[in-house]
Design a protein around this motif. Structure first.
Motif, short mmCIF file in Angstrom:
data_model
loop_
_atom_site.label_atom_id
_atom_site.label_comp_id
_atom_site.label_asym_id
_atom_site.label_seq_id
_atom_site.Cartn_x
_atom_site.Cartn_y
_atom_site.Cartn_z
N PRO A 9 40.46 35.89 44.45
CA PRO A 9 39.38 34.89 44.36
C PRO A 9 38.01 35.54 44.08
N ARG A 10 37.81 36.75 44.60
CA ARG A 10 36.54 37.45 44.39
C ARG A 10 36.25 37.66 42.91
N LEU A 11 37.29 37.85 42.12
CA LEU A 11 37.13 38.13 40.69
C LEU A 11 37.45 36.91 39.82
N PHE A 12 38.38 36.09 40.25
CA PHE A 12 38.95 35.04 39.41
C PHE A 12 37.89 34.10 38.84
N GLY A 13 37.01 33.59 39.68
CA GLY A 13 36.06 32.57 39.25
C GLY A 13 34.69 33.11 38.85
N ASN A 14 34.54 34.43 38.85
CA ASN A 14 33.23 35.03 38.54
C ASN A 14 32.92 34.91 37.05
N GLY A 25 33.40 35.58 42.56
CA GLY A 25 34.10 34.30 42.50
C GLY A 25 34.19 33.67 43.88
N LYS A 26 34.31 32.36 43.91
CA LYS A 26 34.40 31.61 45.16
C LYS A 26 35.71 30.82 45.20
N PHE A 27 36.11 30.45 46.41
CA PHE A 27 37.27 29.56 46.55
C PHE A 27 37.08 28.30 45.72
N ASN A 28 35.84 27.76 45.75
CA ASN A 28 35.58 26.49 45.08
C ASN A 28 35.70 26.59 43.56
N ASP A 29 35.66 27.83 43.01
CA ASP A 29 35.84 28.02 41.56
C ASP A 29 37.28 27.77 41.14
N TRP A 82 32.80 42.48 40.12
CA TRP A 82 33.11 42.71 38.71
C TRP A 82 33.49 41.40 38.03
N GLY A 83 33.23 41.34 36.75
CA GLY A 83 33.75 40.26 35.94
C GLY A 83 34.95 40.76 35.16
N VAL A 84 35.91 39.90 34.88
CA VAL A 84 37.13 40.29 34.17
C VAL A 84 37.04 39.64 32.78
N PRO A 85 36.57 40.41 31.76
CA PRO A 85 36.08 39.81 30.51
C PRO A 85 37.08 38.94 29.76
N GLU A 86 38.32 39.41 29.57
CA GLU A 86 39.27 38.61 28.78
C GLU A 86 39.71 37.37 29.55
N ASN A 102 33.73 29.39 31.38
CA ASN A 102 32.69 28.81 32.25
C ASN A 102 33.18 27.64 33.09
N GLY A 103 34.41 27.75 33.55
CA GLY A 103 34.94 26.75 34.48
C GLY A 103 35.71 25.62 33.82
N LEU A 104 35.83 25.65 32.49
CA LEU A 104 36.61 24.62 31.81
C LEU A 104 38.11 24.92 31.87
N PHE A 105 38.44 26.20 32.01
CA PHE A 105 39.85 26.63 32.08
C PHE A 105 40.68 26.06 30.93
#
Length: 574
Positions: free
Chosen positions: A16-21, A38-42, A430-434, A441-444
Protein backbone atom coordinates in the motif's frame (compact mmCIF):
# COMPACT_ATOMS: atom_id res chain seq x y z
CA UNK A 1 -5.44 -30.25 4.24
CA UNK A 2 -7.10 -30.79 0.85
CA UNK A 3 -8.13 -27.56 -0.83
CA UNK A 4 -11.73 -27.37 -2.02
CA UNK A 5 -12.27 -28.72 -5.51
CA UNK A 6 -12.17 -26.02 -8.15
CA UNK A 7 -10.38 -23.52 -5.94
CA UNK A 8 -6.98 -22.11 -6.86
CA UNK A 9 -5.50 -19.13 -5.03
CA UNK A 10 -4.37 -16.41 -7.45
CA UNK A 11 -2.61 -13.78 -5.37
CA UNK A 12 -1.85 -10.14 -6.15
CA UNK A 13 0.87 -8.80 -3.86
CA UNK A 14 1.03 -5.05 -3.33
CA UNK A 15 2.63 -2.62 -0.89
CA UNK A 16 0.00 0.00 0.00
CA UNK A 17 2.92 2.38 0.69
CA UNK A 18 3.87 2.23 -2.99
CA UNK A 19 0.71 1.11 -4.79
CA UNK A 20 -1.30 4.35 -4.68
CA UNK A 21 1.59 6.83 -4.74
CA UNK A 22 1.28 9.24 -7.69
CA UNK A 23 4.41 11.35 -7.02
CA UNK A 24 7.19 10.92 -9.58
CA UNK A 25 10.22 12.75 -8.10
CA UNK A 26 11.91 9.55 -6.90
CA UNK A 27 14.77 11.25 -5.09
CA UNK A 28 17.27 8.88 -3.46
CA UNK A 29 16.42 8.79 0.27
CA UNK A 30 13.55 11.20 -0.42
CA UNK A 31 11.26 12.11 2.45
CA UNK A 32 7.58 11.23 2.56
CA UNK A 33 6.80 14.80 1.50
CA UNK A 34 9.24 14.66 -1.44
CA UNK A 35 8.63 11.18 -2.81
CA UNK A 36 5.09 10.65 -1.61
CA UNK A 37 3.35 7.64 -0.10
CA UNK A 38 0.35 5.52 -1.03
CA UNK A 39 -2.62 5.26 1.32
CA UNK A 40 -5.18 2.57 2.07
CA UNK A 41 -7.82 4.91 0.64
CA UNK A 42 -5.99 4.93 -2.74
CA UNK A 43 -6.91 1.25 -3.13
CA UNK A 44 -10.36 2.11 -4.38
CA UNK A 45 -13.31 0.00 -5.47
CA UNK A 46 -12.22 0.61 -9.08
CA UNK A 47 -8.67 -0.58 -8.34
CA UNK A 48 -9.98 -3.72 -6.67
CA UNK A 49 -12.45 -4.38 -9.48
CA UNK A 50 -9.61 -4.21 -12.01
CA UNK A 51 -7.52 -6.59 -9.88
CA UNK A 52 -10.47 -8.99 -9.68
CA UNK A 53 -11.06 -8.81 -13.45
CA UNK A 54 -7.48 -9.98 -14.02
CA UNK A 55 -8.39 -13.26 -12.34
CA UNK A 56 -7.04 -12.68 -8.85
CA UNK A 57 -8.75 -14.22 -5.82
CA UNK A 58 -6.59 -12.76 -3.01
CA UNK A 59 -4.72 -9.53 -2.33
CA UNK A 60 -1.66 -9.60 -0.09
CA UNK A 61 -1.34 -6.19 1.53
CA UNK A 62 2.35 -6.10 2.41
CA UNK A 63 3.67 -3.87 5.18
CA UNK A 64 0.44 -2.96 6.96
CA UNK A 65 1.48 -3.35 10.60
CA UNK A 66 3.23 -0.45 12.34
CA UNK A 67 6.98 -0.67 11.85
CA UNK A 68 10.02 1.44 12.71
CA UNK A 69 10.47 4.50 10.48
CA UNK A 70 12.55 7.67 10.16
CA UNK A 71 9.38 9.72 9.63
CA UNK A 72 8.32 11.66 12.72
CA UNK A 73 4.72 11.04 13.76
CA UNK A 74 5.12 12.39 17.30
CA UNK A 75 2.30 14.91 16.65
CA UNK A 76 0.00 11.90 16.39
CA UNK A 77 1.25 10.48 19.69
CA UNK A 78 3.72 8.01 18.13
CA UNK A 79 7.17 7.88 19.70
CA UNK A 80 9.90 8.59 17.11
CA UNK A 81 12.33 5.80 16.24
CA UNK A 82 16.09 6.14 16.38
CA UNK A 83 17.23 6.28 12.71
CA UNK A 84 20.46 4.46 13.59
CA UNK A 85 18.40 1.25 13.75
CA UNK A 86 16.03 1.90 10.83
CA UNK A 87 16.73 0.82 7.25
CA UNK A 88 15.53 3.45 4.77
CA UNK A 89 13.50 6.63 5.26
CA UNK A 90 10.23 4.71 5.39
CA UNK A 91 11.67 1.72 7.27
CA UNK A 92 11.40 -2.00 6.68
CA UNK A 93 7.86 -3.44 6.95
CA UNK A 94 9.56 -6.44 8.59
CA UNK A 95 10.82 -4.46 11.56
CA UNK A 96 7.51 -4.32 13.42
CA UNK A 97 7.25 -1.99 16.39
CA UNK A 98 3.66 -2.61 17.47
CA UNK A 99 1.88 -5.81 16.51
CA UNK A 100 -1.51 -4.35 17.41
CA UNK A 101 -1.20 -1.17 15.35
CA UNK A 102 -1.12 0.08 11.76
CA UNK A 103 1.60 1.90 9.82
CA UNK A 104 0.71 5.62 10.11
CA UNK A 105 2.11 6.28 6.62
CA UNK A 106 -0.85 4.46 5.13
CA UNK A 107 -3.62 6.56 6.63
CA UNK A 108 -5.06 9.87 5.46
CA UNK A 109 -6.16 10.50 9.06
CA UNK A 110 -3.35 9.03 11.16
CA UNK A 111 -5.50 8.80 14.28
CA UNK A 112 -8.04 6.73 12.33
CA UNK A 113 -5.44 4.45 10.74
CA UNK A 114 -7.07 1.29 12.08
CA UNK A 115 -10.46 2.42 10.80
CA UNK A 116 -9.01 3.05 7.34
CA UNK A 117 -7.47 -0.43 7.27
CA UNK A 118 -10.74 -2.02 8.42
CA UNK A 119 -12.50 -0.13 5.62
CA UNK A 120 -9.99 -1.53 3.11
CA UNK A 121 -10.64 -5.07 4.37
CA UNK A 122 -14.37 -4.54 3.88
CA UNK A 123 -13.85 -2.93 0.47
CA UNK A 124 -11.70 -5.86 -0.63
CA UNK A 125 -14.30 -8.38 0.49
CA UNK A 126 -17.11 -6.38 -1.13
CA UNK A 127 -15.26 -6.70 -4.44
CA UNK A 128 -15.06 -10.47 -4.18
CA UNK A 129 -11.44 -10.70 -3.06
CA UNK A 130 -9.85 -12.16 0.07
CA UNK A 131 -7.24 -10.44 2.25
CA UNK A 132 -3.75 -11.67 3.08
CA UNK A 133 -1.51 -9.88 5.56
CA UNK A 134 1.97 -10.44 6.94
CA UNK A 135 2.88 -12.30 10.10
CA UNK A 136 6.54 -11.75 11.03
CA UNK A 137 7.24 -14.29 13.77
CA UNK A 138 11.05 -14.39 13.97
CA UNK A 139 11.93 -10.81 14.90
CA UNK A 140 10.65 -7.35 15.78
CA UNK A 141 12.06 -3.81 15.63
CA UNK A 142 14.60 -2.84 18.27
CA UNK A 143 12.17 -0.11 19.34
CA UNK A 144 9.28 -2.57 19.79
CA UNK A 145 6.70 -1.31 22.28
CA UNK A 146 2.97 -1.72 21.91
CA UNK A 147 0.78 1.21 22.92
CA UNK A 148 -2.24 -0.25 21.10
CA UNK A 149 -2.33 -3.67 22.77
CA UNK A 150 -5.58 -4.74 24.45
CA UNK A 151 -5.91 -4.10 28.18
CA UNK A 152 -4.17 -6.76 30.26
CA UNK A 153 -1.84 -7.86 27.41
CA UNK A 154 1.81 -8.31 28.42
CA UNK A 155 4.29 -6.79 26.00
CA UNK A 156 7.23 -8.68 24.48
CA UNK A 157 10.07 -8.70 26.99
CA UNK A 158 8.07 -7.08 29.75
CA UNK A 159 8.59 -10.03 32.11
CA UNK A 160 12.06 -11.08 30.90
CA UNK A 161 14.98 -11.83 33.19
CA UNK A 162 17.57 -9.76 31.30
CA UNK A 163 20.47 -11.11 33.32
CA UNK A 164 20.22 -14.40 31.39
CA UNK A 165 21.42 -14.94 27.82
CA UNK A 166 18.63 -17.49 27.48
CA UNK A 167 15.63 -18.13 29.68
CA UNK A 168 12.78 -20.47 28.66
CA UNK A 169 10.27 -17.84 29.80
CA UNK A 170 12.06 -14.89 28.16
CA UNK A 171 10.70 -13.37 24.94
CA UNK A 172 14.15 -12.22 23.78
CA UNK A 173 17.78 -13.41 23.82
CA UNK A 174 20.33 -11.23 25.62
CA UNK A 175 24.06 -10.56 25.62
CA UNK A 176 24.48 -9.84 29.37
CA UNK A 177 26.89 -7.06 30.32
CA UNK A 178 27.19 -5.79 26.74
CA UNK A 179 25.41 -2.73 25.31
CA UNK A 180 24.21 -2.77 21.70
CA UNK A 181 26.62 -1.25 19.15
CA UNK A 182 25.29 0.29 15.92
CA UNK A 183 27.18 -1.14 12.92
CA UNK A 184 30.18 0.93 11.88
CA UNK A 185 29.66 2.92 8.71
CA UNK A 186 25.88 3.06 8.80
CA UNK A 187 24.64 6.40 7.48
CA UNK A 188 20.87 6.37 8.05
CA UNK A 189 18.89 8.30 5.48
CA UNK A 190 22.01 9.38 3.58
CA UNK A 191 24.10 12.53 3.97
CA UNK A 192 21.17 14.95 3.66
CA UNK A 193 19.08 13.35 6.41
CA UNK A 194 19.40 15.27 9.68
CA UNK A 195 17.93 14.10 12.96
CA UNK A 196 18.98 14.75 16.58
CA UNK A 197 18.86 10.98 17.22
CA UNK A 198 21.24 10.27 14.30
CA UNK A 199 24.41 9.91 16.33
CA UNK A 200 25.66 6.38 15.68
CA UNK A 201 24.33 5.16 19.03
CA UNK A 202 21.27 3.33 20.31
CA UNK A 203 20.61 2.72 23.98
CA UNK A 204 20.00 -1.00 24.48
CA UNK A 205 21.69 -2.55 27.50
CA UNK A 206 22.03 -5.45 27.69
CA UNK A 207 21.99 -5.91 23.93
CA UNK A 208 19.49 -8.34 22.48
CA UNK A 209 20.29 -10.93 19.80
CA UNK A 210 19.71 -9.77 16.22
CA UNK A 211 16.98 -11.21 13.97
CA UNK A 212 19.19 -13.28 11.67
CA UNK A 213 20.48 -15.39 14.59
CA UNK A 214 23.42 -13.12 15.46
CA UNK A 215 24.15 -13.54 19.16
CA UNK A 216 26.45 -10.56 19.45
CA UNK A 217 26.11 -7.03 20.78
CA UNK A 218 27.82 -5.79 17.59
CA UNK A 219 25.95 -7.02 14.50
CA UNK A 220 27.40 -6.19 11.10
CA UNK A 221 25.85 -3.73 8.66
CA UNK A 222 24.92 -6.74 6.48
CA UNK A 223 22.95 -8.29 9.37
CA UNK A 224 19.32 -7.61 10.22
CA UNK A 225 20.66 -5.22 12.82
CA UNK A 226 17.41 -3.24 12.99
CA UNK A 227 15.64 -6.26 14.50
CA UNK A 228 15.68 -8.40 17.65
CA UNK A 229 15.15 -12.15 17.50
CA UNK A 230 12.20 -13.60 19.40
CA UNK A 231 12.70 -16.56 21.72
CA UNK A 232 10.46 -19.57 21.13
CA UNK A 233 12.13 -21.62 23.84
CA UNK A 234 15.16 -22.72 21.78
CA UNK A 235 18.56 -22.36 23.46
CA UNK A 236 20.60 -21.62 20.35
CA UNK A 237 23.91 -21.38 22.18
CA UNK A 238 23.41 -24.75 23.86
CA UNK A 239 22.96 -27.05 20.84
CA UNK A 240 19.55 -25.54 20.11
CA UNK A 241 18.05 -27.33 23.09
CA UNK A 242 14.25 -26.98 23.02
CA UNK A 243 12.24 -25.85 26.06
CA UNK A 244 8.65 -26.25 24.84
CA UNK A 245 7.06 -27.67 28.01
CA UNK A 246 5.53 -25.65 29.55
CA UNK A 247 4.47 -23.65 26.49
CA UNK A 248 6.73 -20.57 26.23
CA UNK A 249 4.89 -17.31 27.02
CA UNK A 250 5.76 -15.95 23.56
CA UNK A 251 3.64 -18.63 21.86
CA UNK A 252 0.47 -17.49 23.58
CA UNK A 253 1.27 -13.81 22.90
CA UNK A 254 1.53 -14.54 19.19
CA UNK A 255 -1.68 -16.59 19.26
CA UNK A 256 -3.48 -13.58 20.74
CA UNK A 257 -2.03 -11.33 18.01
CA UNK A 258 -3.20 -13.58 15.18
CA UNK A 259 -6.65 -13.98 16.73
CA UNK A 260 -6.83 -10.17 16.95
CA UNK A 261 -6.22 -9.78 13.21
CA UNK A 262 -8.33 -12.78 12.18
CA UNK A 263 -11.24 -11.24 14.06
CA UNK A 264 -10.99 -8.22 11.73
CA UNK A 265 -11.69 -10.42 8.72
CA UNK A 266 -8.19 -11.39 7.59
CA UNK A 267 -8.47 -14.50 5.40
CA UNK A 268 -4.84 -15.60 5.25
CA UNK A 269 -1.43 -14.92 6.76
CA UNK A 270 1.80 -14.91 4.81
CA UNK A 271 4.32 -15.97 7.43
CA UNK A 272 7.83 -14.56 7.14
CA UNK A 273 10.95 -16.77 7.33
CA UNK A 274 9.11 -19.72 8.83
CA UNK A 275 12.21 -21.92 9.00
CA UNK A 276 13.78 -19.58 11.58
CA UNK A 277 10.97 -20.49 13.98
CA UNK A 278 10.61 -24.02 15.47
CA UNK A 279 8.32 -26.30 13.52
CA UNK A 280 6.66 -27.34 16.79
CA UNK A 281 5.34 -23.78 17.17
CA UNK A 282 3.61 -23.93 13.80
CA UNK A 283 2.16 -27.35 14.55
CA UNK A 284 0.75 -25.86 17.75
CA UNK A 285 -0.55 -22.47 16.60
CA UNK A 286 -2.05 -23.20 13.16
CA UNK A 287 -4.51 -25.93 14.31
CA UNK A 288 -5.32 -23.84 17.41
CA UNK A 289 -6.23 -20.85 15.22
CA UNK A 290 -8.22 -23.00 12.79
CA UNK A 291 -10.34 -24.24 15.69
CA UNK A 292 -11.61 -20.67 15.92
CA UNK A 293 -11.36 -19.69 12.24
CA UNK A 294 -11.49 -22.94 10.19
CA UNK A 295 -11.03 -21.22 6.82
CA UNK A 296 -7.85 -19.33 7.74
CA UNK A 297 -5.02 -20.00 5.28
CA UNK A 298 -1.32 -20.05 6.21
CA UNK A 299 1.40 -19.42 3.63
CA UNK A 300 5.01 -19.94 4.69
CA UNK A 301 8.11 -18.29 3.23
CA UNK A 302 10.45 -21.31 3.06
CA UNK A 303 13.72 -22.03 1.28
CA UNK A 304 14.85 -25.50 2.42
CA UNK A 305 13.33 -28.04 0.05
CA UNK A 306 14.35 -30.87 2.37
CA UNK A 307 11.99 -29.53 5.04
CA UNK A 308 8.94 -28.75 2.89
CA UNK A 309 7.15 -31.97 3.82
CA UNK A 310 7.73 -31.36 7.53
CA UNK A 311 6.38 -27.81 7.43
CA UNK A 312 3.24 -29.04 5.65
CA UNK A 313 2.63 -32.28 7.53
CA UNK A 314 3.96 -31.37 11.00
CA UNK A 315 3.82 -27.56 10.84
CA UNK A 316 0.36 -27.67 9.21
CA UNK A 317 1.02 -24.95 6.62
CA UNK A 318 -1.43 -24.80 3.73
CA UNK A 319 1.17 -23.50 1.28
CA UNK A 320 4.91 -22.85 1.06
CA UNK A 321 7.06 -20.74 -1.26
CA UNK A 322 8.63 -22.66 -4.16
CA UNK A 323 11.62 -20.38 -4.65
CA UNK A 324 14.72 -22.60 -4.60
CA UNK A 325 13.09 -25.11 -6.94
CA UNK A 326 10.69 -23.81 -9.56
CA UNK A 327 11.49 -20.08 -9.37
CA UNK A 328 15.23 -20.61 -9.70
CA UNK A 329 14.83 -23.12 -12.56
CA UNK A 330 12.50 -20.80 -14.49
CA UNK A 331 14.73 -17.78 -13.90
CA UNK A 332 17.69 -19.65 -15.43
CA UNK A 333 15.59 -20.60 -18.45
CA UNK A 334 14.15 -17.10 -18.86
CA UNK A 335 17.64 -15.58 -18.73
CA UNK A 336 18.93 -18.17 -21.21
CA UNK A 337 21.69 -19.23 -18.82
CA UNK A 338 24.19 -21.78 -20.10
CA UNK A 339 23.08 -24.42 -17.57
CA UNK A 340 19.34 -23.84 -18.00
CA UNK A 341 17.23 -26.92 -18.69
CA UNK A 342 13.55 -27.78 -18.40
CA UNK A 343 14.56 -31.06 -16.78
CA UNK A 344 15.03 -28.91 -13.66
CA UNK A 345 11.26 -28.34 -13.70
CA UNK A 346 10.86 -32.10 -13.84
CA UNK A 347 13.13 -32.42 -10.80
CA UNK A 348 10.94 -30.01 -8.79
CA UNK A 349 7.62 -31.86 -9.12
CA UNK A 350 9.17 -35.31 -9.41
CA UNK A 351 11.49 -35.03 -6.39
CA UNK A 352 11.49 -31.82 -4.31
CA UNK A 353 7.72 -31.39 -4.09
CA UNK A 354 6.62 -34.93 -4.91
CA UNK A 355 3.32 -35.57 -3.11
CA UNK A 356 2.99 -31.97 -1.89
CA UNK A 357 2.92 -30.09 -5.21
CA UNK A 358 -0.55 -28.68 -4.57
CA UNK A 359 0.85 -26.99 -1.45
CA UNK A 360 3.51 -24.99 -3.32
CA UNK A 361 3.07 -21.28 -4.03
CA UNK A 362 4.65 -20.34 -7.38
CA UNK A 363 5.76 -16.88 -8.54
CA UNK A 364 8.21 -15.06 -10.80
CA UNK A 365 8.33 -11.85 -8.75
CA UNK A 366 7.82 -10.70 -5.18
CA UNK A 367 9.25 -7.93 -3.01
CA UNK A 368 12.43 -9.92 -2.28
CA UNK A 369 13.23 -10.82 -5.88
CA UNK A 370 14.41 -8.85 -8.90
CA UNK A 371 11.90 -7.55 -11.40
CA UNK A 372 11.62 -9.60 -14.61
CA UNK A 373 11.98 -6.44 -16.72
CA UNK A 374 15.10 -5.29 -14.86
CA UNK A 375 18.51 -5.74 -16.52
CA UNK A 376 19.39 -8.06 -13.63
CA UNK A 377 16.73 -10.58 -14.70
CA UNK A 378 15.39 -10.81 -18.27
CA UNK A 379 15.46 -7.14 -19.26
CA UNK A 380 12.30 -7.71 -21.29
CA UNK A 381 9.04 -8.75 -19.59
CA UNK A 382 7.86 -10.68 -22.67
CA UNK A 383 10.70 -13.17 -22.24
CA UNK A 384 8.88 -14.43 -19.14
CA UNK A 385 5.83 -15.72 -21.04
CA UNK A 386 6.77 -19.45 -21.00
CA UNK A 387 7.87 -19.21 -17.36
CA UNK A 388 4.63 -17.52 -16.38
CA UNK A 389 2.60 -20.22 -18.09
CA UNK A 390 4.47 -22.98 -16.20
CA UNK A 391 4.30 -21.00 -12.94
CA UNK A 392 0.53 -20.58 -13.22
CA UNK A 393 -0.46 -23.88 -14.80
CA UNK A 394 1.85 -26.54 -13.36
CA UNK A 395 -0.28 -27.45 -10.34
CA UNK A 396 -3.43 -26.62 -8.39
CA UNK A 397 -1.31 -24.69 -5.85
CA UNK A 398 -1.36 -20.88 -5.67
CA UNK A 399 0.23 -18.51 -8.16
CA UNK A 400 1.33 -15.00 -7.17
CA UNK A 401 1.99 -11.79 -9.14
CA UNK A 402 3.71 -8.70 -7.72
CA UNK A 403 2.11 -5.35 -8.52
CA UNK A 404 3.76 -3.72 -11.53
CA UNK A 405 4.90 -7.11 -12.86
CA UNK A 406 1.94 -7.21 -15.22
CA UNK A 407 3.02 -3.95 -16.92
CA UNK A 408 6.76 -4.67 -17.02
CA UNK A 409 8.02 -2.49 -14.15
CA UNK A 410 11.87 -2.66 -14.28
CA UNK A 411 12.67 -1.13 -10.83
CA UNK A 412 15.29 1.27 -12.11
CA UNK A 413 17.01 3.70 -9.74
CA UNK A 414 18.73 3.81 -6.38
CA UNK A 415 15.98 4.41 -3.84
CA UNK A 416 18.14 4.76 -0.73
CA UNK A 417 18.86 1.85 1.55
CA UNK A 418 18.28 -0.47 -1.40
CA UNK A 419 20.77 0.03 -4.22
CA UNK A 420 19.91 0.05 -7.93
CA UNK A 421 19.67 -3.75 -8.20
CA UNK A 422 16.40 -4.50 -9.94
CA UNK A 423 14.18 -4.66 -6.85
CA UNK A 424 11.43 -2.25 -5.93
CA UNK A 425 12.32 -0.85 -2.52
CA UNK A 426 10.59 -1.95 0.66
CA UNK A 427 12.72 0.48 2.71
CA UNK A 428 12.15 3.93 1.16
CA UNK A 429 9.43 6.19 -0.17
CA UNK A 430 9.16 5.74 -3.93
CA UNK A 431 6.93 5.90 -6.96
CA UNK A 432 6.67 2.84 -9.24
CA UNK A 433 6.72 4.47 -12.71
CA UNK A 434 5.27 1.79 -15.01
CA UNK A 435 2.63 0.86 -12.44
CA UNK A 436 1.77 4.56 -12.16
CA UNK A 437 0.98 4.58 -15.89
CA UNK A 438 -1.65 1.90 -15.31
CA UNK A 439 -2.91 3.67 -12.19
CA UNK A 440 -3.32 6.87 -14.28
CA UNK A 441 -3.82 9.23 -11.34
CA UNK A 442 -6.38 7.03 -9.66
CA UNK A 443 -8.45 6.11 -12.73
CA UNK A 444 -6.94 2.59 -12.81
CA UNK A 445 -7.64 2.33 -16.51
CA UNK A 446 -4.16 1.89 -17.97
CA UNK A 447 -4.54 5.20 -19.75
CA UNK A 448 -0.79 5.95 -19.85
CA UNK A 449 0.43 2.47 -20.82
CA UNK A 450 2.12 1.76 -24.13
CA UNK A 451 0.53 -0.68 -26.57
CA UNK A 452 3.09 -3.31 -25.57
CA UNK A 453 2.27 -2.82 -21.88
CA UNK A 454 -1.46 -3.08 -22.56
CA UNK A 455 -0.83 -6.31 -24.47
CA UNK A 456 1.33 -7.67 -21.63
CA UNK A 457 -1.34 -6.93 -19.05
CA UNK A 458 -3.93 -8.54 -21.32
CA UNK A 459 -1.75 -11.67 -21.54
CA UNK A 460 -1.56 -11.87 -17.72
CA UNK A 461 -5.33 -11.46 -17.50
CA UNK A 462 -6.01 -14.14 -20.10
CA UNK A 463 -3.59 -16.59 -18.47
CA UNK A 464 -4.79 -16.05 -14.91
CA UNK A 465 -8.46 -16.23 -15.83
CA UNK A 466 -7.76 -19.43 -17.76
CA UNK A 467 -6.15 -21.15 -14.79
CA UNK A 468 -8.86 -19.83 -12.48
CA UNK A 469 -11.79 -20.72 -14.72
CA UNK A 470 -10.86 -24.16 -16.07
CA UNK A 471 -11.21 -27.23 -13.88
CA UNK A 472 -8.22 -28.92 -15.56
CA UNK A 473 -6.04 -26.21 -13.97
CA UNK A 474 -7.78 -25.43 -10.71
CA UNK A 475 -8.53 -29.00 -9.65
CA UNK A 476 -7.24 -31.36 -12.34
CA UNK A 477 -4.44 -33.91 -12.66
CA UNK A 478 -0.97 -33.49 -14.14
CA UNK A 479 0.86 -35.64 -16.68
CA UNK A 480 4.30 -34.59 -17.87
CA UNK A 481 5.07 -35.24 -21.54
CA UNK A 482 8.84 -34.75 -21.58
CA UNK A 483 9.80 -38.44 -21.74
CA UNK A 484 7.21 -39.05 -24.44
CA UNK A 485 8.71 -36.30 -26.60
CA UNK A 486 12.43 -36.14 -25.83
CA UNK A 487 13.27 -38.10 -29.01
CA UNK A 488 10.88 -36.17 -31.25
CA UNK A 489 12.50 -34.02 -33.99
CA UNK A 490 12.58 -30.41 -32.75
CA UNK A 491 12.67 -31.29 -29.04
CA UNK A 492 15.28 -29.64 -26.84
CA UNK A 493 15.85 -28.85 -23.17
CA UNK A 494 14.19 -25.45 -23.50
CA UNK A 495 10.75 -26.92 -24.23
CA UNK A 496 8.42 -27.94 -21.41
CA UNK A 497 5.28 -29.94 -22.21
CA UNK A 498 2.55 -31.35 -19.98
CA UNK A 499 -1.14 -32.15 -19.81
CA UNK A 500 -3.62 -30.95 -17.21
CA UNK A 501 -6.86 -32.93 -17.23
CA UNK A 502 -10.05 -34.05 -15.53
CA UNK A 503 -12.69 -36.52 -16.68
CA UNK A 504 -14.34 -33.68 -18.62
CA UNK A 505 -11.47 -31.48 -19.76
CA UNK A 506 -7.98 -31.89 -21.23
CA UNK A 507 -5.54 -29.01 -21.76
CA UNK A 508 -2.16 -29.55 -23.42
CA UNK A 509 0.42 -27.03 -22.18
CA UNK A 510 3.41 -26.38 -24.44
CA UNK A 511 6.08 -23.80 -23.58
CA UNK A 512 9.16 -22.70 -25.47
CA UNK A 513 11.93 -20.97 -23.51
CA UNK A 514 14.09 -20.67 -26.66
CA UNK A 515 14.64 -17.21 -28.11
CA UNK A 516 13.56 -18.60 -31.49
CA UNK A 517 10.45 -20.53 -32.57
CA UNK A 518 10.31 -24.34 -32.46
CA UNK A 519 8.26 -26.86 -34.44
CA UNK A 520 7.53 -30.28 -33.01
CA UNK A 521 5.07 -33.15 -33.38
CA UNK A 522 3.76 -33.52 -29.80
CA UNK A 523 3.20 -37.18 -28.91
CA UNK A 524 0.82 -38.41 -26.23
CA UNK A 525 1.90 -41.78 -24.80
CA UNK A 526 -0.25 -44.82 -25.42
CA UNK A 527 -1.12 -45.33 -21.75
CA UNK A 528 -2.37 -41.73 -21.51
CA UNK A 529 -4.44 -42.06 -24.70
CA UNK A 530 -5.95 -45.26 -23.33
CA UNK A 531 -6.68 -43.76 -19.91
CA UNK A 532 -8.42 -40.76 -21.48
CA UNK A 533 -10.06 -42.87 -24.22
CA UNK A 534 -8.64 -40.69 -26.99
CA UNK A 535 -8.37 -41.82 -30.62
CA UNK A 536 -8.94 -40.59 -34.14
CA UNK A 537 -9.25 -36.95 -35.10
CA UNK A 538 -8.36 -34.34 -32.47
CA UNK A 539 -9.21 -30.63 -32.41
CA UNK A 540 -7.60 -28.12 -30.09
CA UNK A 541 -8.03 -24.41 -29.36
CA UNK A 542 -5.42 -22.25 -27.66
CA UNK A 543 -6.99 -20.56 -24.62
CA UNK A 544 -4.36 -17.79 -24.87
CA UNK A 545 -4.65 -16.83 -28.55
CA UNK A 546 -7.81 -18.49 -29.85
CA UNK A 547 -5.77 -20.24 -32.56
CA UNK A 548 -7.02 -23.67 -33.62
CA UNK A 549 -5.00 -26.84 -34.20
CA UNK A 550 -6.02 -30.29 -35.36
CA UNK A 551 -4.70 -33.76 -36.12
CA UNK A 552 -6.30 -36.47 -38.23
CA UNK A 553 -5.08 -39.13 -35.81
CA UNK A 554 -4.19 -38.20 -32.27
CA UNK A 555 -2.12 -41.37 -31.97
CA UNK A 556 0.30 -39.81 -34.49
CA UNK A 557 0.54 -36.67 -32.36
CA UNK A 558 -0.13 -32.98 -32.95
CA UNK A 559 2.12 -30.75 -35.07
CA UNK A 560 2.68 -27.30 -33.55
CA UNK A 561 5.00 -24.33 -34.01
CA UNK A 562 5.62 -22.50 -30.75
CA UNK A 563 6.71 -18.85 -30.96
CA UNK A 564 10.01 -17.71 -29.49
CA UNK A 565 9.67 -17.28 -25.70
CA UNK A 566 6.07 -18.37 -26.04
CA UNK A 567 3.57 -20.98 -25.12
CA UNK A 568 0.05 -22.27 -25.57
CA UNK A 569 -2.79 -23.82 -23.59
CA UNK A 570 -4.44 -26.18 -26.05
CA UNK A 571 -7.87 -27.31 -24.92
CA UNK A 572 -8.94 -30.57 -26.54
CA UNK A 573 -12.38 -30.55 -28.12
CA UNK A 574 -14.45 -33.08 -29.96
Amino acid sequence: MEQPSGHKLIIYQLLPRLFGNTKTLNKTYGSVEENGVGKFNDITDKALQEISKMGFTHVWYTGVIEHATMTDYSESGIKPDDPDIVKGRAGSPYAIKDYYDIDPDLAVDVKNRMGEYEALIKRTHDNGLKVIMDFVPNHVARTYSSDAKPAGTRDFGEDDDRSKAFGPKNDFYYIPGRPFVVPTGYNPGGDDFKNPLKDGRFDENPAKATGNDVFSASPAISDWFETMKLNYGVDYQNNRTPHFDPTPPLWNKLFDILIYWASKGIDAFRCDMVEMVPIEFWGWIIPKLKEVYPDLVFIGEAYNAGLYGSYINTGKFDYLYDKVGLYDAIKRLTCDDNNATTWDINRVWNQETNGIDRHMLRFMENHDEQRIASPYFAGNPWLAVPGLIVTAALSTGPVMVYFGQEVGEPAIGSEGFGADEGRTTIFDYWGVPEHQKWMNNGLFDGGQLSDSQKALRSFYSTLLNAVRGNEAFNSGNFWELMLANEHQPGFDQHLYIFLRYTAKQRILVITNFNRSERSIQIKLPDDLLKQLDLNGKGNFVDLLSGNKYSTDNIEDGLQVTIPASGGMLLEHGS
